[in-house]
Each structure stands twice: as C-alpha cells, then as structure tokens.
Motif scaffolding. Structure first.
Motif, PDB file in Angstrom:
ATOM      1  N   ALA A 119       0.806  -0.960   0.214  1.00  0.00           N
ATOM      2  CA  ALA A 119       0.110  -0.371  -0.717  1.00  0.00           C
ATOM      3  C   ALA A 119       0.762   1.619  -0.183  1.00  0.00           C
ATOM      4  O   ALA A 119       0.930   2.102   0.618  1.00  0.00           O
ATOM      5  N   TRP A 120       1.653   1.548  -0.775  1.00  0.00           N
ATOM      6  CA  TRP A 120       1.837   2.771  -1.203  1.00  0.00           C
ATOM      7  C   TRP A 120       1.174   4.005  -1.582  1.00  0.00           C
ATOM      8  O   TRP A 120       1.414   4.865  -2.645  1.00  0.00           O
ATOM      9  N   LEU A 121       0.894   4.389  -0.017  1.00  0.00           N
ATOM     10  CA  LEU A 121      -0.078   5.284  -0.515  1.00  0.00           C
ATOM     11  C   LEU A 121      -0.258   6.299   1.007  1.00  0.00           C
ATOM     12  O   LEU A 121       0.447   5.738   1.783  1.00  0.00           O
ATOM     13  N   PRO A 122       0.137   7.560   0.782  1.00  0.00           N
ATOM     14  CA  PRO A 122       0.515   7.902   2.050  1.00  0.00           C
ATOM     15  C   PRO A 122      -0.303   7.878   3.537  1.00  0.00           C
ATOM     16  O   PRO A 122       0.662   8.047   4.371  1.00  0.00           O
ATOM     17  N   GLU A 123      -1.603   7.235   2.889  1.00  0.00           N
ATOM     18  CA  GLU A 123      -2.939   7.229   4.635  1.00  0.00           C
ATOM     19  C   GLU A 123      -1.699   5.812   5.344  1.00  0.00           C
ATOM     20  O   GLU A 123      -2.083   5.832   6.328  1.00  0.00           O
ATOM     21  N   TYR A 124      -0.839   5.464   4.582  1.00  0.00           N
ATOM     22  CA  TYR A 124      -0.753   3.869   5.430  1.00  0.00           C
ATOM     23  C   TYR A 124       0.971   3.520   5.014  1.00  0.00           C
ATOM     24  O   TYR A 124       1.461   3.472   5.528  1.00  0.00           O
ATOM     25  N   VAL A 125       1.742   4.281   4.075  1.00  0.00           N
ATOM     26  CA  VAL A 125       3.280   4.246   3.746  1.00  0.00           C
ATOM     27  C   VAL A 125       3.920   4.540   5.204  1.00  0.00           C
ATOM     28  O   VAL A 125       5.334   4.123   5.409  1.00  0.00           O
ATOM     29  N   ASP A 126       3.570   4.816   6.050  1.00  0.00           N
ATOM     30  CA  ASP A 126       4.329   5.837   7.802  1.00  0.00           C
ATOM     31  C   ASP A 126       3.895   4.373   8.514  1.00  0.00           C
ATOM     32  O   ASP A 126       5.178   4.341   9.847  1.00  0.00           O
ATOM     33  N   ASP A 127       3.624   3.653   8.510  1.00  0.00           N
ATOM     34  CA  ASP A 127       3.614   2.483   9.150  1.00  0.00           C
ATOM     35  C   ASP A 127       4.664   1.687   9.044  1.00  0.00           C
ATOM     36  O   ASP A 127       4.993   0.739   7.859  1.00  0.00           O
ATOM     37  N   SER A 128       5.536   1.942   9.803  1.00  0.00           N
ATOM     38  CA  SER A 128       7.117   0.157   8.919  1.00  0.00           C
ATOM     39  C   SER A 128       6.729  -0.479   9.426  1.00  0.00           C
ATOM     40  O   SER A 128       7.775  -1.422   8.715  1.00  0.00           O
ATOM     41  N   LYS A 129       5.571  -1.582   9.818  1.00  0.00           N
ATOM     42  CA  LYS A 129       5.165  -2.626   9.897  1.00  0.00           C
ATOM     43  C   LYS A 129       4.498  -3.306   8.785  1.00  0.00           C
ATOM     44  O   LYS A 129       4.818  -4.340   8.301  1.00  0.00           O
TER      45      LYS A 129
END
Length: 465
Positions: free
Chosen positions: A308-318
């Motif tokens: 999910a290379w999306l702004p709302e998901y990409v910051d989750d390192s898991k």
C-alpha cells in the motif's frame, strides 16, 4: 487449441529477449526441454528439437490476453465488477493481518501468508506452490511446495530473484493433491494457460494468489548488492531483500546479506537506500520481457496482493497490503477474518489500488505504448498486448526517460559481465555512470514537473469548494 513450434518460440520470444524464464513451455507433459540459467543469470528454455509443435502457453507469445482469461474465470461471478486497470474485482482493501506473526514475518502486511494458511487449515488445498529458499547449490531461491503453515512461513517475503516452476510442476503431476499457486502476473498467466491446455494441471491447482509486480530481476541483482558490501557473487549464501525496521516509513526497509569466505560467515544488514543500484526506477538487471508486460496487479489471479504505497499507510513501518479479491471463496475467508478481527482491512475503491501502484501503471500502460511504437518503426515483432502503439501522447522528456530505462537495463547486464571478468565491482559503477547521470537529470525535471501539476490540480479542487 492454440499451438506453436519450438522454432517460432525460439526465434520470436527467446531470441527477442521476451522470455521471462517461467518454465511453462517445458512444463507440458509432452515436453522434451529443460529450463536453464543463462549467462545473464536468467532462466530460458532449452529444447532437444526445434520442430516439435506444443501448446502455446507462453505468457508473452499466446494471443490470449489477461482480459480474455479473466473473463472466462470471473465474469459470471455474482457481484463482480470490472476496472480497466485492475481487472475484475469483488472487493478491494488496504490493511494488514492482526493475528499471529504474519505481519512481522512478511514483507508488508502479511496477508499473502495469512490467506494461504487459511486455504491450508480449511483443507481447501493440500499444499502451496511458492518461492522458498533453495535447498541446492548455485541458486538462492526456487519454487517448492509447503504442506504446513510452519513451512509456508519460510517462503514469506519478496524475492527479487529468478525462479522457474517446471521442476515443481513435474512433482505436482505425480501427486493427487490439490494446490494453490503463488506468483507474479506473468507466472500466474502462464499457469492459467497451462490449465486451459492440460487437464492434469487444472485438476491439481485450484487457487491462484497473484503478487503485484514492478519488474523481475536477474541473479545479478543479488550479486550486485552483495559484492558492493564485500561479499563476492560466489560467496553469497542468502539474502533478505525486505528487512523491516521498527521506525520510519515502510518504504525505508533494509537488506540483509549472508556470505561465506574461507569458511567464515559474513553478515551485512543495512538500509536499502545505502546500496548502489537499488533504485527501482533504474531497472538494473531487468529482463526485456518486463518492459512489454501490461499486467501490474495479476489480473488472472483469484486474489492479488501488493504494498500500500499510499500516503495514509506508508508511514507505518510494519507494512500494509493492498488486496484485490476476485474469487467468492477467498472473499468468504476475508469476511470471516475481518469478523473475528484477525484482519484489519479498510474497504477502499479500486482507484486507490491504482493510486498505490501509480508508477507501475504509468510504465506499463502509458509508456508501453511508446515502446511498442518504437518497435513498429523498426518493423520488429513484439508480444501481443492490450496497449496500442502510441507515439503522440507522451511528452518528449518522458520519451527520453523511457529510452534511457531500456538502455540502463541492457547496459547493466553487459557492464556486470565486464566487472566479473575484471574482478572489480568499481568497473560496473564506472560503466553505468554516464547513463545514470543523464537519467537522474531528466528524472528530476520530470518529477518536479509532475509535482507542480499535482499541486495545481489540488489547488483547482480547493477553489471549486
């Protein structure tokens, strides 16, 4: 039944560079061929006779498109819808696995291993055909069969490495068991074509799990990563291409390399960004075939899984998955997983799946049209595609980028051979430098132009409100 000769396959597909090395053509029951690694570290078939007629199951030679195959599989499914980029879909999600260690042990959100484990535990299949660490010498990964969830987890994570499935399908033929097959888009298409022409395989492989794909790599990609960190190609023993860190965006993962020198183990684990040549846009060691594929999300699979290379998901390192479900049986497993909180999934529109793979769709649809137009100008054969040749709708800068990407891929194969002969990795970097400088200069301009266009569109939308 669509047939072809080994001679045609050799002259058009293999000699033209369009063979992806999957092994479909030598997986047929009447095949007299084998699949071997060539000097560039990619598989290609080798035939005893060029005169034999075979079923045309090559994903880059068959006239059967992904759309045609998918229609026969999914069009009659109740509630199914169709999107011009991701194909048929019952439901589309973004999320991750909340139960167990699936997410921690996977490259992204863990959904691939989870859904395969459910197929096993529900006795819907007896085994899973997927890529695992190799048990032999000379290659690091190979297709194998897992019959338990514990064994299945050993095959988790992305493998940017050449594999082929003819060997494992020979074992499948000898069995009366039922299987799920896991693969990138062209591999799934190839086995679907095999199933259409071979009842024995069709009776055994019941489910297909497809992986969203940017492009494949030759064996030299792993060799390159290891060599620059002091581990020579003949010393490389294992590699983890997607090692997670506890902080930072999901895209900022690491690479772990294991080597052996003078019987002593060597381990290197660093951020992927520290490795020369890892930039996916460069296309180092990319097969030509990957530049002539128009399926990003594995449209012929029962379920497709990607990052999910999306702004709302990409910051989750898991890590977080995007998921496209086409098969009602898979849909039931997902619905049950959501209900019992094993899965944390958001229903997202198909457009979000497309957005998550924006670069892939641009390369395999818009820019593919230009690559086809270039071949038409030279009156050269190319694989049947759903994209029409187009020389007009691409701006001049992107035309130059497209050509440079093809040149970079080809040059990487040649330059690495030169470095191997010189026993010096710096030779490879020196050979690649002029093209990289030109590409980076063009791409920075193109990226800035695209970012400005996005900002203008966003501003116009804000003004309309």
């Amino acid at each position: 039944m669509n047939t072809c000769s080994y001679r045609d396959l050799r002259e058009k597909v293999i000699n033209g560079g369009y063979c992806i090395g999957c092994g479909a053509c030598v997986s047929q029951s009447n095949s007299a061929g084998s699949n071997v690694l060539n000097s560039r570290g990619m598989y290609e078939p080798d035939f005893e006779s060029s005169e034999s007629e075979i079923n045309n199951v090559c994903p880059f030679f068959s006239s059967r498109s992904e759309t045609e195959i998918a229609k026969t599989l999914f069009a009659a499914t109740e509630g199914i819808r169709e999107n011009k980029l991701i194909g048929f879909h019952l439901s589309t999600y973004a999320g991750y696995v909340a139960e167990g260690s699936f997410r921690e042990e996977g490259s992204s959100g863990g959904f691939g291993s989870w859904v395969l484990s459910r197929l096993l535990s529900e006795n819907l299949v007896d085994g899973v055909i997927h890529v695992k660490p190799s048990s032999g010498k000379g290659v690091l990964f190979e297709y194998g069969v897992s019959n338990t969830v514990e064994d299945l987890k050993k095959g988790a994570k992305s493998r940017y490495y050449p594999v082929e499935f003819s060997g494992v399908l020979r074992e499948v033929r000898k069995s009366q068991k039922k299987y799920a097959f896991v693969g990138v888009p062209c591999f799934v298409k190839a086995v679907r074509l095999l199933c259409e022409n071979d009842q024995e395989i069709a009776d055994r492989i019941l489910f297909f799990v497809g992986l969203v794909c940017g492009h494949l790599k030759s064996k030299r990609f792993a060799d390159m990563l290891a060599w620059q960190k002091g581990i020579k190609p003949d010393e490389l023993r294992a590699i983890d291409f997607r090692q997670k860190f506890s902080s930072g965006p999901a895209s900022n993962y690491g690479i772990e390399i294991r080597g052996e020198k003078d019987r002593k183990a060597e381990i290197v684990a660093e951020r992927a960004s520290s490795f020369y040549g890892y930039n996916w846009g460069y296309g180092f060691f990319k097969p030509i075939a990957c530049d002539f594929c128009d399926d990003v999300v594995s449209e012929t699979a029962d379920v497709s899984i990607g990052d999910a290379w999306l702004p709302e998901y990409v910051d989750d390192s898991k890590g977080t998955n995007v998921i496209v479900v086409r098969n009602p049986v898979i849909k039931e497993l997902v619905d049950s997983g959501i209900k019992n909180e094993a899965l944390r999934l958001d229903l997202v529109p198909p457009e979000k799946i497309v957005e998550s793979q924006e670069g892939g769709f641009r390369h395999r649809r818009d820019l593919l049209g230009y690559r086809l137009a270039l071949l038409e100008l030279e009156d050269k054969w190319y694989p049947p595609k759903r994209v029409e040749p187009n020389n007009d709708s691409i701006d001049e800068r992107y035309k130059k980028i497209t050509v440079l990407r093809m040149r970079l891929a080809e040059k990487s194969h040649v330059a690495f051979e030169k470095a191997l002969r010189a026993d010096d990795f710096e030779v490879f970097k020196t050979e690649m430098k002029p093209l990289l400088l030109e590409y980076d200069r063009l791409y920075r301009k193109s990226f800035a132009s695209r970012a400005l266009s996005k900002a203008k569109r966003a501003l116009r939308q804000l003004i309309k409100r």
